[in-house]
Write an enzyme that holds these catalytic residues in place. Structure first.
Site, short mmCIF file in Angstrom:
data_model
loop_
_atom_site.label_atom_id
_atom_site.label_comp_id
_atom_site.label_asym_id
_atom_site.label_seq_id
_atom_site.Cartn_x
_atom_site.Cartn_y
_atom_site.Cartn_z
N HIS A 352 0.80 -1.23 0.00
CA HIS A 352 0.00 0.00 0.00
C HIS A 352 0.82 1.28 0.00
CE1 HIS A 352 -3.92 -1.94 0.91
NE2 HIS A 352 -3.14 -2.85 1.48
N LYS A 540 -8.70 13.53 4.59
CA LYS A 540 -7.80 12.38 4.57
C LYS A 540 -6.81 12.57 5.71
CE LYS A 540 -6.74 13.60 0.26
NZ LYS A 540 -6.87 12.38 -0.50
N ARG A 541 -5.98 11.57 5.99
CA ARG A 541 -4.96 11.77 7.01
C ARG A 541 -4.06 12.95 6.64
NH1 ARG A 541 -4.29 7.93 11.24
NH2 ARG A 541 -2.45 9.14 11.77
N LYS A 546 0.51 14.40 1.01
CA LYS A 546 -0.87 14.65 0.55
C LYS A 546 -1.11 16.14 0.28
CE LYS A 546 -2.66 10.65 3.13
NZ LYS A 546 -3.24 9.73 2.13
N THR A 648 -8.68 6.44 -1.90
CA THR A 648 -10.02 5.88 -2.02
C THR A 648 -11.07 6.95 -1.76
OG1 THR A 648 -9.66 5.03 0.22
CG2 THR A 648 -9.55 3.44 -1.57
N LYS A 652 -14.81 7.89 -3.49
CA LYS A 652 -16.06 8.18 -2.76
C LYS A 652 -16.67 9.48 -3.25
CE LYS A 652 -14.11 5.69 1.05
NZ LYS A 652 -13.14 5.82 2.13
C1 26W Z 1 2.31 1.70 11.48
C2 26W Z 1 2.95 1.63 10.19
C3 26W Z 1 2.11 1.81 8.98
C4 26W Z 1 2.71 2.09 7.81
C5 26W Z 1 1.98 2.22 6.67
C6 26W Z 1 0.73 1.65 9.02
C7 26W Z 1 -0.02 1.76 7.88
C8 26W Z 1 0.61 2.04 6.68
C9 26W Z 1 -0.23 2.07 5.42
C10 26W Z 1 0.52 1.38 4.32
C11 26W Z 1 -0.68 3.43 5.05
C12 26W Z 1 -1.93 3.43 4.20
O1 26W Z 1 -3.01 3.47 4.71
N1 26W Z 1 -1.77 3.43 2.87
C13 26W Z 1 -2.89 3.76 2.00
O2 26W Z 1 -3.55 2.61 1.57
C14 26W Z 1 -4.72 2.94 0.83
C15 26W Z 1 -5.45 1.66 0.52
O3 26W Z 1 -4.73 0.91 -0.40
C16 26W Z 1 -4.35 3.73 -0.41
O4 26W Z 1 -5.54 4.10 -1.05
C17 26W Z 1 -3.54 4.97 -0.05
O5 26W Z 1 -3.10 5.62 -1.21
C18 26W Z 1 -2.36 4.56 0.82
O6 26W Z 1 -1.67 5.71 1.29
#
Ligand code: 26W
Length: 800
Positions: A352, A540-541, A546, A648, A652
């Site tokens: 991701h 979004k976060r 971003k 995503t 939406k």
């Molecule tokens: C705690 C470490 C950690 C590192 C990365 C936790 C979570 C992450 C994820 C990879 C971050 C994330 O949410 N990525 C997002 O995934 C979505 C679903 O596929 C994409 O639509 C987003 O672009 C992507 O940033």
């Protein structure tokens, strides 16, 4: 699933209220009604869940297990009412009682067991898997505290614990009889018996993983799959492994394992507890899958992978690979080769993110402390992998040290995930190409057949049927309701492109949704926004890539223009933000503070006279998103090209008729492909340009600063306290000028501004804008997660 007439449902409700809340219907509060309704639903759900599981066992089909450290499910009451078919009856009964369905459903506390995109994706996927009738279940952790609640105090974010289990969570069922023991730490011993290694463990900490099951209801198809969330408890007979700990301290230390969700989705979180959480999830889940396989399938263990696929949501559940190896070898007595044959045909990995700081790397010492046997197995996987490259792939010999699963004393989780999986996918076409050509290019050269793309999707049931019932009705009135089961059929709407009455109905729906959001904004912030202004939304976060900063720079620029020329004519615009920053992410929190300071300045300046407004909605979560998405008109998707894997939120908003204003990044590329250049507003550097600058240099932010007076004014304002109350933002200033603007904000500024001007011009042509909105809705069917899940099921999981 049973159906009820209004009278039957009312009777049932009355009975539940008496039994569960000892009240009459007239005496009930919204909460009483909420619990009574969930209890009715749960009876039906449980029954269908038992039948579904029994059917899967009888049919002996291949099953998928979706492992994720995050499930951002939000509220379930409305989607469960919709999917069971009870929604209309329930709404009517409540209305007859003079009660507001919205208030009653509003009693549910969001289940916020996820950070952002990755967690919400997992929730949409579960909805689609069940709605399409696939045999698939989710496995995660029942965090005692989910993602923090965000409060804004004097413009700054503070975090409060999310105590989502304070009251009973009505959708879960605790199943203590299916609890599993998970073993941590200790030491590994082995003896060689008959040329075979026999491993034994001692001094391990034993933790009980107790499952809480939540039924995942398919849309009008009687399917109820399961989301199993594990909770950590002390086993009855356990004594503390640490002699100095008393029982209470011991209990607390064990329960910490499922204590809280790590709130950082931007960096790999280097904490021992996080690693324990990961092993806790995979060990309990895989033990369960093995147990079920042996109990239900009449096949030898060697056929495990014929009946099981494990999809891992990013690398967080990657220890599942060595854990399955451990169980197959140490407990089932298989050889390495037999165990590897099964394991490497069981796992499939979804990536991701390509951001280096988010790719998990764990120190070997830490992995050893979590479970020494797991480290031994990873070590061996690495040895064998490196040797096989050396022996069989001469062209990659000089890349072995870069490809190694363990190097410099750390385990590279993405490499372990690739080596141990039969499928590796990205989440949008562009992202999957970047993975193949850059991030994991060596692995792609080694095993090209593993790599594939699965463009993300969202469940149109929650994000259109549920969140925007008026739009759903308008669509069904026009093209019938086939699209509900087959969302690509929404393209039939294209024939209304020049239908004035349809377009004006569409505009009416949008205006209604804007008024609903207007009320939410007023209640939450006290800010009065003009419902006829353009609702420009970025939710979004909060992360630098971003580029919420680019957005607020644009607002500052508009403000400066108005100040320079107070008579300036301008279409009114409302800039709406929602974003949580990781608690330790200083710069992200500074950007939140900047948005507030600018908002304060803009919203209260008489010269502005309502032409622009800035709104920051605190505590952005799934429920809030359900109000925002239907009201959005411009969808800000402005990440630095190449950095947003998919996005995503873009899907939406598109599905609810917003026009994307964005970069050629993530799934924006595919949105553009569907709607065509006339129906999207694209700006900025391309991903190749960004990657080229990163690799070869050639970008100097200072040069732009020196030559662009607009930016000079904006940036200087950060340092000299021009933005309300004299507050300064030197860290943001230096990040851009001293760190050379790593996210290319200055570089993309001009084209961002020009694109906004274009957007406003188009908006003024109301008919033209409504047509663009229509094309976006009509083309959004591709982004239903039903399409995504059908692709996973066919290409990766081989369920059909
Ligand atoms: C705690 C470490 C950690 C590192 C990365 C936790 C979570 C992450 C994820 C990879 C971050 C994330 O949410 N990525 C997002 O995934 C979505 C679903 O596929 C994409 O639509 C987003 O672009 C992507 O940033």
């Amino acid at each position: 699933m049973k159906t009820y007439t209004k009278e039957e449902f009312r009777e049932l409700l009355e009975k539940k209220v008496r039994d569960k809340r000892t009240k009459t219907l007239e005496e009930t509060t919204d909460k009483d009604l909420f619990y009574a309704i969930t209890s009715i639903l749960k009876d039906s759900i449980n029954e269908a869940n038992i039948e579904t599981e029994q059917r899967y066992i009888n049919e002996q089909n291949r099953q998928v297990s979706y492992l994720s450290m995050e499930f951002l499910i939000g509220r379930l009451i409305e989607s469960n009412l919709i999917n069971t078919g009870f929604k209309q009856v329930c709404d009517e009964v409540l209305e007859d009682l003079g009660r507001s369905p919205r208030d009653v459903y509003g009693e549910e506390h969001d289940a916020g067991l996820g950070n952002g995109g990755l967690g919400r994706l997992a929730a949409c996927f579960l909805d689609s898997i069940a709605s399409l009738g696939y045999a698939g279940n989710g496995f995660g952790i029942r965090y005692r505290y989910g993602l923090f609640e965000q409060r804004i105090v004097s413009g700054s974010q503070i975090e409060l614990p999310d105590n989502w289990l304070r009251e009973v969570y009505p959708w879960e069922t605790r199943k203590i009889d299916e609890a599993i023991q998970v073993r941590f730490g200790g030491e590994v011993d082995f003896v060689i018996d008959n040329d075979q290694y026999q491993f034994s463990y001692k001094d391990q900490e034993v933790v009980l993983a107790v499952p809480y099951d939540i039924g995942i209801v398919g849309y009008e198809n009687d399917v109820v799959n399961t989301l199993r969330l594990w909770s950590a408890e002390v086993p009855d007979d356990a004594v503390s492994p640490e002699p100095y700990m008393n029982q209470l301290e011991y209990k607390q230390s064990v329960e910490k394992i499922s204590g809280f969700l790590y709130p950082d989705d931007s960096k790999e979180e280097g904490r021992f507890l996080r690693l324990k959480q990961q092993y806790f999830l995979v060990s309990s889940t895989i033990q369960t899958l093995i147990h079920r396989f042996k109990a239900n399938d009449d096949l030898p263990i060697e056929a495990f992978h014929k009946k099981n696929v494990i999809q891992i949501n990013d690398t967080h559940p990657t220890f599942g690979i060595p854990e399955l190896m451990r169980i197959l070898m140490d407990e089932e007595g298989l050889s390495w080769d037999q165990a590897w044959e099964i394991t490497s045909h069981t796992f499939a990995y979804t990536n991701h993110t390509i951001m280096q700081e988010a790719l998990e790397k764990w120190p070997v010492e830490l992995v050893k402390r979590v479970n020494p046997r797991i480290l031994m197995i990873i070590d061996e996987i690495n040895e064998r992998f490196c040797k096989s490259i050396f022996d069989n792939h001469e062209s990659l010999r000089d890349r072995i040290s870069e490809m190694a699963v363990i190097s410099d004393g750390v385990v590279h989780m993405s490499k372990l995930a690739i080596v141990g999986s039969y499928s590796v996918n990205g989440v949008a076409a562009l992202h999957s190409d970047i993975i193949k050509n850059y991030t994991f290019n060596d692995f792609y050269r080694l095993t090209p057949e593993k790599f594939n793309n699965k463009t993300n999707g969202i469940t149109h049931r929650r994000w259109l049927l549920g969140a925007n019932p008026r739009l759903a009705e308008l669509i069904s009135d026009s093209i019938g309701d086939h699209w509900v089961k087959s969302p690509v059929e929404m393209t039939q709407l294209l024939r209304y492109q020049n239908d004035e009455s349809f377009l004006s109905n569409l505009a009416e729906v949008k205006l209604h949704n804007k008024k609903v959001l207007q009320e939410v904004i007023y209640k939450k912030t006290g800010i009065e926004v003009n419902e006829h202004s353009i609702f420009d939304v970025q939710v979004k976060r909060l992360h630098e890539y971003k580029r919420q900063l680019l957005n607020i720079f644009h607002v500052i620029h508009l403000y400066n223009e108005i100040k320079r020329n107070p008579k300036l004519k301008m279409v009114p615009q409302t800039f709406i933000f929602g974003a949580k920053a990781a608690p330790s992410y200083h710069l992200a929190k500074e950007i939140i503070r900047l948005i507030h300071v600018v908002g304060e300045m803009v919203n209260n300046d008489r010269d502005v006279a309502g032409r622009i407004k800035v709104v920051f909605l605190e505590n952005y979560n799934v429920t809030l998103a359900e109000y925002i998405m239907p009201a959005a008109e411009i969808s800000e998707q402005i990440s630095t090209a190449s950095m947003e894997a998919s996005g995503t939120g873009n899907m939406k908003m598109m599905m609810n008729g917003a026009v994307t204003l964005g970069t050629m990044d993530g799934a924006n590329v595919e949105i553009a492909e569907r709607v065509g250049q006339d129906n999207i507003l694209i700006f900025g550097l391309s991903s190749e340009q960004v990657i080229n600058y990163q690799n070869k240099g050639g970008y100097q932010a200072k040069d732009i600063y020196q030559t662009d007076d607009r930016l000079k004014t904006i940036l200087n304002g950060l340092k000299d306290g021009s933005y309300a109350k004299g507050e300064t933002f030197s860290d943001i200033y230096y990040r851009i000028l001293t760190n050379n603007d790593p996210y290319f904000i200055l570089k993309d500024f001009t084209s961002y501004l020009e694109t906004h001007i274009k957007a406003v011009t188009l908006y003024e042509e109301q008919k033209q804008w409504n047509k663009m909105s229509l094309v976006n809705i009509a083309q959004s069917g591709k982004f239903s997660s039903d399409r995504t899940i059908n692709e996973y099921a066919t290409d990766i999981w081989k369920l059909i």
